[in-house]
Design a protein around this motif. Structure first.
Motif, short mmCIF file in Angstrom:
data_model
loop_
_atom_site.label_atom_id
_atom_site.label_comp_id
_atom_site.label_asym_id
_atom_site.label_seq_id
_atom_site.Cartn_x
_atom_site.Cartn_y
_atom_site.Cartn_z
N LEU A 38 1.11 -1.35 0.29
CA LEU A 38 0.03 -0.02 -0.07
C LEU A 38 1.09 1.09 -0.12
O LEU A 38 1.89 1.43 0.98
N ARG A 39 0.49 1.72 -0.71
CA ARG A 39 0.83 3.67 -0.82
C ARG A 39 0.97 4.12 1.10
O ARG A 39 0.27 3.75 1.12
N GLN A 40 1.61 5.33 0.71
CA GLN A 40 1.61 5.47 2.45
C GLN A 40 0.53 6.57 2.99
O GLN A 40 0.91 5.89 4.30
N CYS A 41 0.24 7.08 2.05
CA CYS A 41 -1.10 7.98 2.45
C CYS A 41 -2.72 7.01 1.85
O CYS A 41 -3.30 6.89 3.50
N ASP A 183 -4.94 8.99 20.76
CA ASP A 183 -5.98 9.38 20.81
C ASP A 183 -7.11 9.09 19.59
O ASP A 183 -8.09 9.88 19.32
N GLY A 184 -6.90 8.81 18.47
CA GLY A 184 -7.28 8.16 17.74
C GLY A 184 -7.17 9.61 16.28
O GLY A 184 -7.34 9.13 15.29
N ARG A 185 -6.19 10.14 16.61
CA ARG A 185 -5.74 11.39 15.37
C ARG A 185 -5.02 10.64 13.93
O ARG A 185 -4.21 9.12 14.57
N PRO A 186 -4.77 11.11 13.43
CA PRO A 186 -3.89 10.41 12.08
C PRO A 186 -2.69 10.37 12.36
O PRO A 186 -2.50 10.97 12.83
N ILE A 187 -2.07 9.02 11.89
CA ILE A 187 -0.28 9.89 12.17
C ILE A 187 -0.20 10.49 11.07
O ILE A 187 -0.38 10.39 9.71
N ASP A 188 0.67 11.32 11.27
CA ASP A 188 1.04 12.41 9.93
C ASP A 188 2.75 11.47 9.45
O ASP A 188 3.49 10.72 10.08
N ALA A 189 2.52 11.86 8.02
CA ALA A 189 3.78 11.28 6.83
C ALA A 189 4.70 11.31 7.86
O ALA A 189 6.05 10.58 7.66
N GLY A 190 5.48 12.48 8.65
CA GLY A 190 6.59 12.72 8.60
C GLY A 190 6.35 11.73 9.80
O GLY A 190 8.42 11.11 9.81
N GLN A 191 5.83 11.64 10.57
CA GLN A 191 6.04 10.66 11.69
C GLN A 191 6.05 9.15 11.34
O GLN A 191 6.85 8.34 11.98
N ASP A 192 5.39 8.27 10.37
CA ASP A 192 5.24 7.76 9.83
C ASP A 192 6.65 7.05 9.07
O ASP A 192 7.25 6.49 9.34
N TRP A 193 7.17 8.38 8.45
CA TRP A 193 9.11 8.04 7.54
C TRP A 193 9.69 8.39 9.09
O TRP A 193 10.75 7.15 9.14
N ASP A 194 9.64 8.17 9.99
CA ASP A 194 10.44 8.07 11.32
C ASP A 194 10.65 7.23 12.26
O ASP A 194 11.39 6.15 12.16
N GLU A 195 9.23 6.44 11.95
CA GLU A 195 9.34 5.53 12.24
C GLU A 195 9.38 4.33 11.52
O GLU A 195 10.54 3.12 12.23
N ALA A 214 9.27 -0.08 0.60
CA ALA A 214 8.43 -0.88 1.14
C ALA A 214 7.54 -1.43 -0.10
O ALA A 214 6.77 -2.57 0.35
N ARG A 215 7.01 -0.26 -0.45
CA ARG A 215 5.72 -1.04 -1.97
C ARG A 215 6.43 -1.50 -3.00
O ARG A 215 6.25 -2.61 -3.59
N HIS A 216 7.67 -1.18 -2.91
CA HIS A 216 8.64 -1.75 -4.32
C HIS A 216 9.49 -3.24 -3.14
O HIS A 216 9.77 -4.25 -4.98
N THR A 217 9.45 -3.21 -2.42
CA THR A 217 9.86 -4.91 -1.87
C THR A 217 8.80 -5.66 -2.05
O THR A 217 9.13 -6.49 -1.97
N ALA A 218 7.76 -5.26 -1.11
CA ALA A 218 6.18 -6.07 -1.83
C ALA A 218 6.32 -7.36 -3.08
O ALA A 218 5.61 -7.53 -3.00
N ALA A 219 5.98 -5.58 -3.85
CA ALA A 219 6.51 -6.16 -6.00
C ALA A 219 6.87 -7.13 -6.27
O ALA A 219 6.63 -8.04 -7.04
#
Length: 268
Positions: A38-41, A183-195, A214-219
Motif C-alpha cells: 500500500l502507498r503511504q497515504c 487518541d485516534g488522531r491520524p498519523i502524520d506522514a513525517g512521523q510515519d517516515w521516522d518510525e 516497502a512498496r517496491h519490496t512487496a512488488a
C-alpha cells in the motif's frame, strides 16, 4: 506516478524489519506495507470499515491527506484578531524571558493583525481543511487479499486499539483508522517516515530505504514467488502493466532461478 529509481529490500531484510516491528504499537502497519505494498497515504488512511478479517480482504478505496487550513468565515481578520497578536517589544517589562517562552502582551495603543492578515485560519471555528479522505487516482481503487498469517495479527491490533479507545474516553477522535495515535488522531506522514527509519536502524538494515521502498519490496517479493504479473498489477493498483514490468529485471533471484531451470532442462 511511481518513482523512477527502485530500491527494494531483500526477503531476509523484510523479515528482520517485521521481527523488530511485531511488538511495537501499530507494528502491523509495516506488515501490510511489505506484504501488500500500500502507498503511504493509502495505509495511513485505511479505515476498519474497509477491512474484512473474516473474508481476509482489504478494500483500498481511500487515502488520507492533510490540507492546509483556510478560513470558512466571512471576515478572516475579525475572526482571529484576538488570537493573532504582534510579539511584545524587546524592552517589555512583562516579558518572562527566563522561561524561554515567547511573551505576547497588550500595550495601550498596540495594534493587532494588519487589516489583510489571514494567518490564523487554524483558529477559525468554521475553518476548512485539515485531515481529509480523498479517492486514489486512476485505477488505484482495489480490493486485495490479506495473507493468512497476517489476519490474527490484525485482530490482535484491533483489540489493542479498542482498549486504547476505552481508555481515551471522550478524548478519542473517531476517524475509524486502522493505525492512529492513542487518541485516534491520524498519523502524520513525517512521523510515519521516522518510525520506518527507526525500524531500519533496529533491524540492522544497511540501506537508506524510503517508506515507498516497502512498496517496491512487496512488488519484488510477489514476482519472486511466481505471482502472475497481472495479479501483481492489481494488488499494487498500477494503472499500466508497464509500470509493474519494471520489477521483473531488478532481482537476481529471478535470473538465478531461470538459469537453474535451464540447467535442469538441458543437463538434467
Amino acid at each position: 506516478m511511481e518513482e523512477v529509481e527502485i530500491e527494494p529490500l531483500g526477503a531476509d531484510e523484510a523479515r528482520d524489519i517485521l521481527a523488530v516491528a511485531q511488538d511495537r504499537r501499530n507494528g502491523t502497519r509495516w506488515s501490510v506495507a511489505l506484504a501488500l505494498g500500500l502507498r503511504q497515504c493509502e495505509a495511513l488512511g485505511l479505515r476498519w470499515k474497509y477491512v474484512d478479517l473474516k473474508r481476509g480482504t482489504i478494500r483500498v478505496f481511500w487515502q488520507i491527506k492533510h490540507q492546509r487550513y483556510r478560513h470558512g468565515c466571512k471576515d478572516p481578520h475579525a475572526c482571529g484578531e484576538r488570537l493573532h497578536r504582534y510579539p511584545c517589544p524587546k524592552d517589555c517589562p512583562k516579558a518572562r524571558r527566563t522561561s524561554g517562552r515567547k511573551h505576547v502582551c497588550i500595550k495601550e495603543g498596540q495594534k493587532f493583525c494588519a487589516p489583510d492578515c489571514t494567518k490564523h485560519a487554524p483558529s477559525c471555528p468554521e475553518r476548512v481543511g485539515g485531515w481529509t479522505f480523498v479517492k486514489p487516482k486512476g485505477k488505484s481503487k482495489r480490493t486485495v487479499m490479506i495473507p493468512p498469517p497476517l489476519i490474527p495479527l490484525l485482530k490482535q491490533h484491533q483489540e489493542a486499539q479498542q482498549a486504547e479507545r476505552q481508555a481515551a474516553g471522550e478524548a478519542w477522535q473517531d476517524y475509524g483508522l486502522v493505525w492512529c495515535h492513542t487518541d485516534g488522531r491520524p498519523i502524520d506522514a513525517g512521523q510515519d517516515w521516522d518510525e520506518w527509519k527507526e525500524l531500519l536502524r533496529l533491524a540492522d538494515v544497511d540501506k537508506d530505504a524510503r517508506v515507498h521502498d516497502a512498496r517496491h519490496t512487496a512488488a519484488t517479493l510477489l514476482i519472486e514467488q511466481g505471482v502472475d504479473i497481472s495479479v501483481v498489477q492489481g494488488i499494487l493498483g498500477h494503472s499500466q502493466l508497464t509500470t509493474t514490468k519494471r520489477y521483473t529485471h531488478i532481482t537476481a533471484t529471478l535470473s538465478n532461478e531461470a538459469a537453474a531451470r535451464m540447467g535442469r532442462a538441458l543437463w538434467g
